[in-house]
Scaffold this motif. Structure first.
Motif, PDB file in Angstrom:
ATOM      1  N   ASN A  63      55.312  66.736  87.330  1.00 57.46           N
ATOM      2  CA  ASN A  63      55.472  65.421  86.705  1.00 57.46           C
ATOM      3  C   ASN A  63      54.159  64.644  86.668  1.00 57.46           C
ATOM      4  N   ALA A  64      53.309  64.875  87.668  1.00 55.71           N
ATOM      5  CA  ALA A  64      51.999  64.225  87.651  1.00 55.71           C
ATOM      6  C   ALA A  64      51.163  64.734  86.480  1.00 55.71           C
ATOM      7  N   TYR A  65      51.248  66.036  86.188  1.00 55.32           N
ATOM      8  CA  TYR A  65      50.498  66.588  85.064  1.00 55.32           C
ATOM      9  C   TYR A  65      50.969  66.006  83.732  1.00 55.32           C
ATOM     10  N   ILE A  66      52.262  65.707  83.633  1.00 51.62           N
ATOM     11  CA  ILE A  66      52.775  65.071  82.411  1.00 51.62           C
ATOM     12  C   ILE A  66      52.128  63.704  82.229  1.00 51.62           C
ATOM     13  N   MET A  67      52.041  62.933  83.325  1.00 49.27           N
ATOM     14  CA  MET A  67      51.409  61.613  83.262  1.00 49.27           C
ATOM     15  C   MET A  67      49.913  61.726  82.961  1.00 49.27           C
ATOM     16  N   VAL A  68      49.263  62.739  83.514  1.00 49.77           N
ATOM     17  CA  VAL A  68      47.847  62.958  83.220  1.00 49.77           C
ATOM     18  C   VAL A  68      47.661  63.243  81.737  1.00 49.77           C
ATOM     19  N   ALA A  69      48.555  64.078  81.170  1.00 47.57           N
ATOM     20  CA  ALA A  69      48.455  64.432  79.752  1.00 47.57           C
ATOM     21  C   ALA A  69      48.666  63.215  78.857  1.00 47.57           C
ATOM     22  N   ILE A  70      49.519  62.277  79.278  1.00 44.94           N
ATOM     23  CA  ILE A  70      49.835  61.116  78.429  1.00 44.94           C
ATOM     24  C   ILE A  70      48.805  60.008  78.599  1.00 44.94           C
ATOM     25  N   TYR A  71      48.504  59.630  79.845  1.00 41.54           N
ATOM     26  CA  TYR A  71      47.693  58.433  80.093  1.00 41.54           C
ATOM     27  C   TYR A  71      46.246  58.746  80.470  1.00 41.54           C
ATOM     28  N   GLY A  72      45.941  59.985  80.851  1.00 38.94           N
ATOM     29  CA  GLY A  72      44.564  60.329  81.187  1.00 38.94           C
ATOM     30  C   GLY A  72      44.080  59.750  82.499  1.00 38.94           C
ATOM     31  N   LYS A  73      45.000  59.472  83.436  1.00 41.97           N
ATOM     32  CA  LYS A  73      44.611  58.922  84.730  1.00 41.97           C
ATOM     33  C   LYS A  73      44.301  60.048  85.707  1.00 41.97           C
ATOM     34  N   ASN A  74      43.718  59.680  86.871  1.00 42.03           N
ATOM     35  CA  ASN A  74      43.416  60.700  87.877  1.00 42.03           C
ATOM     36  C   ASN A  74      44.707  61.208  88.514  1.00 42.03           C
ATOM     37  N   PHE A  75      44.589  62.277  89.287  1.00 38.47           N
ATOM     38  CA  PHE A  75      45.782  62.964  89.771  1.00 38.47           C
ATOM     39  C   PHE A  75      46.634  62.076  90.679  1.00 38.47           C
ATOM     40  N   CYS A  76      46.016  61.381  91.623  1.00 41.63           N
ATOM     41  CA  CYS A  76      46.781  60.581  92.583  1.00 41.63           C
ATOM     42  C   CYS A  76      47.539  59.449  91.883  1.00 41.63           C
ATOM     43  N   THR A  77      46.873  58.757  90.968  1.00 47.42           N
ATOM     44  CA  THR A  77      47.525  57.663  90.242  1.00 47.42           C
ATOM     45  C   THR A  77      48.664  58.196  89.382  1.00 47.42           C
ATOM     46  N   ALA A  78      48.418  59.321  88.704  1.00 44.19           N
ATOM     47  CA  ALA A  78      49.453  59.916  87.862  1.00 44.19           C
ATOM     48  C   ALA A  78      50.648  60.366  88.697  1.00 44.19           C
ATOM     49  N   ALA A  79      50.381  60.946  89.879  1.00 48.47           N
ATOM     50  CA  ALA A  79      51.474  61.384  90.749  1.00 48.47           C
ATOM     51  C   ALA A  79      52.287  60.191  91.237  1.00 48.47           C
ATOM     52  N   LYS A  80      51.625  59.093  91.592  1.00 44.37           N
ATOM     53  CA  LYS A  80      52.335  57.900  92.036  1.00 44.37           C
ATOM     54  C   LYS A  80      53.187  57.322  90.911  1.00 44.37           C
ATOM     55  N   ASP A  81      52.626  57.211  89.716  1.00 46.40           N
ATOM     56  CA  ASP A  81      53.382  56.658  88.580  1.00 46.40           C
ATOM     57  C   ASP A  81      54.591  57.521  88.250  1.00 46.40           C
ATOM     58  N   ALA A  82      54.410  58.826  88.264  1.00 44.31           N
ATOM     59  CA  ALA A  82      55.529  59.725  87.959  1.00 44.31           C
ATOM     60  C   ALA A  82      56.613  59.620  89.022  1.00 44.31           C
ATOM     61  N   PHE A  83      56.199  59.561  90.286  1.00 43.44           N
ATOM     62  CA  PHE A  83      57.179  59.474  91.369  1.00 43.44           C
ATOM     63  C   PHE A  83      57.976  58.171  91.287  1.00 43.44           C
ATOM     64  N   PHE A  84      57.292  57.071  91.057  1.00 45.59           N
ATOM     65  CA  PHE A  84      57.985  55.786  90.953  1.00 45.59           C
ATOM     66  C   PHE A  84      58.921  55.749  89.750  1.00 45.59           C
ATOM     67  N   LEU A  85      58.479  56.327  88.634  1.00 51.39           N
ATOM     68  CA  LEU A  85      59.331  56.354  87.446  1.00 51.39           C
ATOM     69  C   LEU A  85      60.598  57.153  87.704  1.00 51.39           C
ATOM     70  N   LEU A  86      60.468  58.285  88.388  1.00 54.27           N
ATOM     71  CA  LEU A  86      61.642  59.093  88.702  1.00 54.27           C
ATOM     72  C   LEU A  86      62.549  58.393  89.708  1.00 54.27           C
ATOM     73  N   MET A  87      61.973  57.721  90.681  1.00 54.16           N
ATOM     74  CA  MET A  87      62.787  57.026  91.676  1.00 54.16           C
ATOM     75  C   MET A  87      63.522  55.839  91.070  1.00 54.16           C
ATOM     76  N   ARG A  88      62.925  55.204  90.051  1.00 61.23           N
ATOM     77  CA  ARG A  88      63.621  54.109  89.370  1.00 61.23           C
ATOM     78  C   ARG A  88      64.794  54.623  88.537  1.00 61.23           C
ATOM     79  N   ASN A  89      64.805  55.946  88.306  1.00 59.32           N
ATOM     80  CA  ASN A  89      65.878  56.555  87.508  1.00 59.32           C
ATOM     81  C   ASN A  89      66.426  57.792  88.227  1.00 59.32           C
ATOM     82  N   ILE A  90      66.604  57.658  89.536  1.00 55.40           N
ATOM     83  CA  ILE A  90      66.947  58.806  90.357  1.00 55.40           C
ATOM     84  C   ILE A  90      68.285  59.415  89.962  1.00 55.40           C
TER      85      ILE A  90
END
Length: 742
Positions: free
Chosen positions: A599-626
């Motif tokens: 899921n972090a790689y998906i965020m990297v592909a869309i927004y171009g952020k670094n790995f840690c930021t992308a992993a955090k954003d993906a995790f929070f997005l999934l937890m908001r829609n668990i």
């Protein structure tokens, strides 16, 4: 999740107004989730300039990118070092007492591929178990002896005129300038130039071992029907003595013999294996194409066929189990049989087929129960797969991207395997003192060139300097285990990097499709190429970072497995329990990291952020829609897994019938193998990897569209000013999902 092509040209403001004043249950629930899950970050805000994967981006995780490049350069250095010192012939060819390779092309032993033991009875010595080398002279011969003959008999005056001695010479070690015709029998045996006697032998993994058999009543015979014989000292010996020696010799070379037999099977069946893998690739491709046009029908056919294939396996196991009833020896248990190198022996006992039948029955029952309890979720997952089929239809090149992944993974695996073989064969030949009587210098390292002039022969008259094993004491040999570990670690890192590159590339392409309001007009001309270029140019460091974390965990798991093997004979139950807990924890950790990385790689592909930021954003997005993640995403993965299982089952059953010779019209085409399960298991394993590669396109498409769908819900509200990018069908499907979840 997807904006349909029919709505892409014009959007009626009235329709959006109606949708706005009559919000669906999903939209109301979404608002409640946004208010209640603030601890997982703020939802995405509406951005009118956001049109999918960002093009104006910069390089991410540069430090890790540099580290990865340096590690690759070091990997090449290790490979070059291994290739310059290694010698794979040490694995392929048997080695005589002088360390020469039997049957090696381009040498004087090219036409002598078999290893012959002067006195096989000495292989029953405990030295065989300690040094993994039989303490007797070993030479290379062109064929194994096929009759009883002693040296004394061959030299006897009544022997056939020169025939026996000429035959005997083939099994002698005669140095240049030595004429054994002028030597007595005692002198020949003293100098160990010839064996004391010959007996019927057969080629077993390129080694001449006694041709032993068993008569009724368990009487052991050697040759055709001989239970005893006279040795070189004219003393009677039983054939059972040879059996013990052959067992010890066999134990000494057990691992190498199994490897050699497997290697020989691969050389005989590699082209059939390639044909089987090509068939698996064709079947996978056909299945994916049919899934593109007939998603709903194919999913139901897939589930039915999986149940049918497993049911056939159960019936086949039962028939084999019933056919062995009353057969002598078939009631032996697996535990009593112990570990056998000839694995086909296990297929001749009833307990094996009973175990297979029970395992398949349990798998069948679990799948049926899951399908019954997940029937509503399956209908929703099928709708999501249909939407993924539409996306793949607009990005057709994604179906062929797994071929690039296969090619890169094949390079990584080949480089690792070749380097590992060269590293393991880069040791030097070690010679040791072997003797039959008591000697203080026994098992000392010696030099065969200076052995005869040393004082060892004076202290131990019957001692010999023979090849023992491959090793070394140089600095290179001391750090050889470090090189092997580095080879293994870089293998995991590179393999995970290739997988991550494929995930980012596919995610970028499918995200371009989802966030194109007018499909396919707003999509880039070559979405796969554009996404691959962005990944390599800007995010090599992020891919290396995520792959590094996963590789560290995988290497730790390998170390734990190694320790587990070492502690199998230990009595410390606490240590075993602790090790089992650690293995379980790291297995779970690896699964979690793979999920987060994906899921972090998906965020990297869309927004171009670094790995840690992308992993955090993906995790929070999934937890908001668990809730949606739990009840929908994993069900889709389960359905795709059934598809892989079906392809593996079909190809595996066909390969089993072919290699076991059960297809009468092409029975003669099947190669003669030591273990017919070797190509079968290779094809089954390869088929799963191939099916996984093709189905990973669908899996990545579903995951990408699912994440984009969740972002779409947070960014937009369905009004004319903030319209959804998803299609009407997907909106209705997910609304139904929420109603069913209540």
């Amino acid at each position: 999740m997807l904006a349909s092509s029919t709505q892409s040209s014009e959007i009626s403001p009235t329709n959006w107004f109606v949708r706005k004043i009559e919000p669906s249950n999903m939209e109301m629930e979404e608002k409640n989730e946004k208010n209640g899950d603030a601890k997982y970050g703020d939802p995405r805000k509406f951005d009118p300039t956001f049109k999918g994967p960002i093009h104006n981006r910069g390089c991410t995780d540069v430090l890790c990118c540099i580290l990865f490049i340096l590690a690759i350069l070091g990997y090449f250095a290790v490979g070059i070092l291994a290739w310059s010192r290694g010698d794979p012939r040490k694995v392929i060819y048997p080695t005589d007492s002088r360390g020469q390779f039997c049957g090696q092309a381009g040498t004087g032993l090219e036409k002598k591929p078999l290893l012959f033991y002067f006195n096989i009875l000495k292989c029953a010595s405990p030295l065989t178990l300690l040094e993994f080398q039989c303490p007797t002279t070993q030479i290379c011969v062109d064929s194994c002896p096929d009759k009883f003959l002693t040296l004394a008999k061959a030299r006897a005056p009544l022997a056939k005129t020169g025939e026996d001695m000429e035959y005997y010479r083939k099994f002698c070690k005669i140095p240049e300038g030595v004429d054994i015709d002028k030597m007595s029998v005692v002198e020949i045996l003293r100098d160990r130039l010839c064996p004391g006697m010959l007996f019927p032998s057969k080629n077993f993994s390129r080694r001449c071992l006694p041709d032993l058999g068993t008569k009724k009543g368990g009487v052991i015979v050697v040759g055709e029907n001989t239970t005893s014989y006279m040795d070189e000292n004219n003393e009677p010996r039983n054939a059972s003595d040879l059996l013990e020696a052959a067992k010890k010799s066999n134990f000494a070379m057990e691992a190498r013999q199994v490897f050699m037999r497997v290697f020989e099977d691969y050389t005989q069946s590699w082209h059939f294996i390639l044909i089987g893998l090509v068939i698996a690739m064709v079947v996978s491709l056909i299945f994916i194409v049919l899934l593109r046009f007939l998603a709903g029908i194919m999913v139901w056919v897939m589930m039915f066929m999986v149940i049918l294939v497993i049911l056939y396996g159960i019936v086949h196991c039962y028939l084999e189990f019933a056919a062995l009833k009353g057969v002598q020896g078939s009631d032996v248990t697996i535990r009593d049989l112990g570990l056998q190198t000839d694995f086909s022996v296990y297929l001749q006992i009833r307990q094996t087929w009973l175990a297979f039948m029970i395992i398949l029955a349990i798998v069948e029952l679990v799948i049926i129960i899951l399908l019954i309890f997940l029937r509503k979720r399956i209908l929703i997952a099928i709708a999501l797969i249909k939407e993924a089929s539409k996306a793949i239809g607009h990005v057709c090149s994604s179906l062929f991207y797994p071929l690039l992944t296969f090619f890169l993974l094949a390079l990584v695996i080949a480089y690792w395997a070749v380097t590992a073989v060269f590293l393991s064969t880069s040791n030097e030949a070690i010679y040791k003192v072997f003797n039959t009587s008591e000697c203080s210098r026994s098992l000392e390292v010696c030099d065969p060139k200076t052995f005869n002039s040393s004082n060892i022969t004076e202290e131990c008259p019957d001692a010999e300097c023979q090849f023992a094993f491959y090793g070394g004491e140089t600095l290179y040999h001391k750090y050889l285990i470090v090189f092997q570990f580095y080879n293994l670690f870089l293998f995991f890192w590179c393999a995970n990097f290739v997988t991550a590159l494929g995930q980012v590339t596919l995610a970028g392409a499918f995200a371009s499709y989802y966030w194109a309001f007018k499909k396919p007009d707003d999509m880039p001309a070559y979405p796969i190429c554009a996404s691959l270029g962005r990944a390599l140019r800007y995010h090599t460091g992020s891919l290396a970072f995520g792959s590094l974390i996963l590789s560290i965990v995988q290497v730790i798991r390998v170390i734990l497995e190694y320790l587990d093997q070492k502690l199998k004979g230990a009595q410390n139950k606490f240590a075993k329990f602790l090790l089992s807990c650690l293995k379980c924890c790291f297995w779970c950790l690896e699964k979690c990291i793979k999920f987060l990385n994906r899921n972090a790689y998906i965020m990297v592909a869309i927004y171009g952020k670094n790995f840690c930021t992308a992993a955090k954003d993906a995790f929070f997005l999934l937890m908001r829609n668990i809730l949606r993640v739990a009840v929908l995403d994993k069900v889709t993965d389960f359905l795709l897994f059934l598809g892989k299982l079906l392809i593996v089952g079909i190809v595996g059953i066909c390969s089993f019938f072919f290699f076991s010779g059960r297809i009468k019209p092409i029975q003669d085409a099947a190669p003669i193998l030591n273990y017919y399960w070797v190509p079968i298991m290779t094809i089954v394993f390869g088929s799963y990897l191939i099916a996984h590669g093709f189905f990973s396109v669908y899996a990545m498409c579903v995951d990408t569209l699912f994440l984009c769908f969740l972002e779409d819900l947070e960014r937009n509200d369905g009004t004319a000013e903030r319209p959804y990018f998803m299609s009407e069908r997907l909106l209705q499907t997910l609304s139904k999902k929420n109603e069913d979840a209540k």
